[in-house]
Design a protein around this motif. Sequence first.
Motif, PDB file in Angstrom:
ATOM      1  N   ASP A 172      -9.108  -2.105  -9.431  1.00 21.28           N
ATOM      2  CA  ASP A 172      -7.967  -2.102  -8.525  1.00 21.28           C
ATOM      3  C   ASP A 172      -8.165  -3.094  -7.379  1.00 21.28           C
ATOM      4  O   ASP A 172      -7.235  -3.805  -6.983  1.00 21.28           O
ATOM      5  N   VAL A 173      -9.379  -3.141  -6.849  1.00 25.41           N
ATOM      6  CA  VAL A 173      -9.668  -4.062  -5.748  1.00 25.41           C
ATOM      7  C   VAL A 173      -9.523  -5.506  -6.201  1.00 25.41           C
ATOM      8  O   VAL A 173      -8.879  -6.332  -5.525  1.00 25.41           O
ATOM      9  N   ARG A 174     -10.104  -5.830  -7.358  1.00 24.76           N
ATOM     10  CA  ARG A 174     -10.015  -7.208  -7.861  1.00 24.76           C
ATOM     11  C   ARG A 174      -8.571  -7.595  -8.125  1.00 24.76           C
ATOM     12  O   ARG A 174      -8.121  -8.686  -7.766  1.00 24.76           O
ATOM     13  N   GLU A 201      -3.947  -1.936  -2.699  1.00 25.62           N
ATOM     14  CA  GLU A 201      -3.497  -3.191  -2.114  1.00 25.62           C
ATOM     15  C   GLU A 201      -3.177  -2.993  -0.630  1.00 25.62           C
ATOM     16  O   GLU A 201      -3.495  -3.854   0.202  1.00 25.62           O
ATOM     17  N   SER A 202      -2.548  -1.856  -0.301  1.00 26.18           N
ATOM     18  CA  SER A 202      -2.256  -1.569   1.101  1.00 26.18           C
ATOM     19  C   SER A 202      -3.539  -1.422   1.912  1.00 26.18           C
ATOM     20  O   SER A 202      -3.631  -1.886   3.056  1.00 26.18           O
ATOM     21  N   LEU A 203      -4.550  -0.776   1.310  1.00 22.05           N
ATOM     22  CA  LEU A 203      -5.839  -0.630   2.000  1.00 22.05           C
ATOM     23  C   LEU A 203      -6.493  -1.983   2.230  1.00 22.05           C
ATOM     24  O   LEU A 203      -7.103  -2.217   3.284  1.00 22.05           O
ATOM     25  N   ALA A 222      -8.226  -5.902   6.128  1.00 22.23           N
ATOM     26  CA  ALA A 222      -8.163  -7.261   6.669  1.00 22.23           C
ATOM     27  C   ALA A 222      -7.525  -7.248   8.055  1.00 22.23           C
ATOM     28  O   ALA A 222      -7.996  -7.932   8.976  1.00 22.23           O
ATOM     29  N   GLY A 223      -6.454  -6.454   8.209  1.00 18.76           N
ATOM     30  CA  GLY A 223      -5.830  -6.339   9.521  1.00 18.76           C
ATOM     31  C   GLY A 223      -6.754  -5.708  10.545  1.00 18.76           C
ATOM     32  O   GLY A 223      -6.758  -6.092  11.715  1.00 18.76           O
ATOM     33  N   ALA A 279      -2.694   2.233   6.571  1.00 20.38           N
ATOM     34  CA  ALA A 279      -2.463   1.936   5.157  1.00 20.38           C
ATOM     35  C   ALA A 279      -1.676   3.053   4.492  1.00 20.38           C
ATOM     36  O   ALA A 279      -0.743   2.810   3.713  1.00 20.38           O
ATOM     37  N   VAL A 280      -2.040   4.285   4.801  1.00 18.30           N
ATOM     38  CA  VAL A 280      -1.303   5.428   4.248  1.00 18.30           C
ATOM     39  C   VAL A 280       0.111   5.453   4.822  1.00 18.30           C
ATOM     40  O   VAL A 280       1.095   5.708   4.110  1.00 18.30           O
TER      41      VAL A 280
END
Length: 842
Positions: free
Chosen positions: A22-24, A358-360, A365-366, A414-415
Amino acid sequence: MSARETLRTPWGLVWLEPLWQDVRYGCRTLAGSPGFAGIAVLSLAIGIGANCAIFSFADALLLRPLPVARPGEVLTVGSTASIEAFGASSLVSSYRDYVDIRDRTKSFEGLAAFTYVTVGFARDPDDVPKLKMGMLASANLFALMGVEPTIGRAFRADEDQVPGRDAVVVLGRRMWEQEFGSDPAVLGRRVRINGNELTVIGVAPSEFTGLDQYVRSDFFAPLMMSPRLISDPKTGSLEARDARNLRLKGRLASGVSQAAAHAELTTLASDLERAYPDTNKNRRLAVRTELQARIAEDPPDATLIAMLSTLAFAVLLVACANVAGLLTSRAPVRAREMALRLAIGAGRARLVRQLVTESLLLAVAGGVAGLGVGYAGMTLFRQIELPTDLPISLSFQMDRRALAFSFVVAVASAVLFGLVPAIQATRTDLAAVMKAGDAVGLRSQGSRRRWGRALLVGGQVAVSVVLLVVALFMYRGFAEQLAGGPGYRTDHLLMMSFDPSLVRYTDAHSRQFIEQVAERARAVPGVTSVTMSTAVPMSNDSIDAATVVPEGFQFPVGKDNVTVVGSSVDEHYFDTMGIALLQGRNFRADDTVDAPRVAIVNQQFAKHYWPNQDPIGKRFRVIEDQPAWVQVVGLAKNSKYIFIAEPPTDFVYLPYRQKKPHRMAMLVQSAGDPSTLAAPLREVVHGLDANMPIYNVRTMEQLYRMRAISIFRVLVGTVGAMGLMGLSLAIVGLYGLVAYAASRRTREIGIRMAIGADRATVLRMVLRQGMVLAIIGLVLGLAASVGAGELLSAAFPSGDDQRDFVSLLIVIPVVLAVTLLAAYIPARRASRLNPMQALRYE
């Protein structure tokens, strides 16, 4: 089962590979949309960074735990002492009350007593004493707090038995490094504190600076040394039950709740009141957590932190709404991808997890970028200076707690912005998507998404309006206070403090020394006036207070006196400081201990306790060693005493010759630059006593800049920055909504232009959607701003009941102008479409 699965399963790591996938995949997806990812990360960086900065501010003033083992278990115990003006209260105790609480209660595992003292410290007998601040503490303090000295030992139990016998001291780490060069041979060395010889027995660890979030203790001495180290017999007494200058910290016994401890203390307080009615009448014992104690001791700071935290959270909400809108706008583009993955067997939970991942990634990054924003905020806060030579400071840190807070905020955001769009994105009509492609987003769920984005953008505008209005409220309020001035002279004044008690002067010797210093200072060339005062206005380390009972005033049940801020001054104070006397007379040189007790009160005191009456001739009783009636002989104009934005505050002036002499500030008015008088005035003091410590030497302009102007700039800059952040995010959100809506209506626009619609018509059509949302958000924001203004006025009363509608009138055109610009750019682009290309748009 494969060898890799066989190896993974026993360790419960089966979930790692799908997570890594999922991360990749999320990284590749975001890399394929750099514009979207960049805007999302920047938005989150602003929201998370604002909260990180405000957390560091709140941590320094309120939230940072005590530097002891298991700090969450430490409670504060004592009887309530309140200062009427600010609604502040602290828990204090005398030594005799402490012994009763310690020995007669079963709720506490242990209870330690301590007090802070300012002393003259000398390494050697021939050295000039230096001003230091330390703790006098009961022998169990170190053990109870779980603190072990770096070298040497802590106090023994027998050093807590006999007053004045055990002259030992544990050095603070900072003093050990600065005064003794970190020499381990310091153990056994004799030092002098207030003229008393004490033996060094240990050095405290660097992390243990005491039990106050602001004070960095230079040393720790046994509480039994109070009679020798504190010159005032009443303050240093271990027998006077009404000498309440101690603070108590303790830990609850196993299985005992705070409520149970409070109930036991209430019973004990009643017993003590019956046994000692003269000193313990209406004295209620209480127990508070460290956070509760700090909030009670400084309600204005707690209110300020709550307000700033609310504004920072509002910025985060605007940022999350911005990113949620971006994700919602991408949903139709990814609808076919979601449908294909569902069609080949992927579960909805699996897709939701992918989208939330993706939101995480965006949030992390934010969060990393937000640390830079947070550090910039901390740099702004570090401009706040405390005008004191004592080891009192504010420490704004980007430590592990700030990093952990930023991480939690990032995950929560993110949530907040990612979960709902993720769930909506997976609720796709497979057949419709596979037949109609990307355009299905508009036909099936487009209406709902457009309404969702419109709601988000309208909310962003409303919140940004509130942020801007609050920023203007604060700016205009502080600016008005600064323009009105503090009510006393700030130019051509030099202040210099000294304390005869630090070199063990008698009362008579102290009075003589003070008189001689003032007399010789007046003879210095360039000096036009000299006055003596125990407190300097807006100086945070020289605030005096008096407990009084105004004659004829009816207190509520359970209360029989009030503590007000005050100062002891001489007969030259009002002329030198430029404070007008409105009625009555000034103090005189013959207002001495042998003369009738007199006082001068300010307008607010007279209005509060004798409304619509002439205060001259009124009396109040001062609660001290020997309670005495004091007659009011003068009425002084109100001024500022603690902070420039304080409301009108009760204040009492007493003649210093009728009080026990102690710490004194000399205020000198000059004909020219007051800073040039520092050296000759030092010579005056040291010409009378070379060992007299001198401290807090600065001009009144410097003090006023630190305590009023700098804090004003920091607070207004902070709130203003959050207002601009919110507005900028709202502009991005509105621009994105209008641009997205125009792109989805490309074919419609092409058709309208093909049948004769001109560019102005198309411009108005597209612009209308953005401006309607902006106006709705503006109206809602203005309505909320009125309520926010009422709360702000209640939290920071200034005595002026006029509402600031000017701020609202300033914000309206600003918000309309920038939202019009944000909507105009994409609307203008849409009006310039080529009809033929638009008709071929899919």
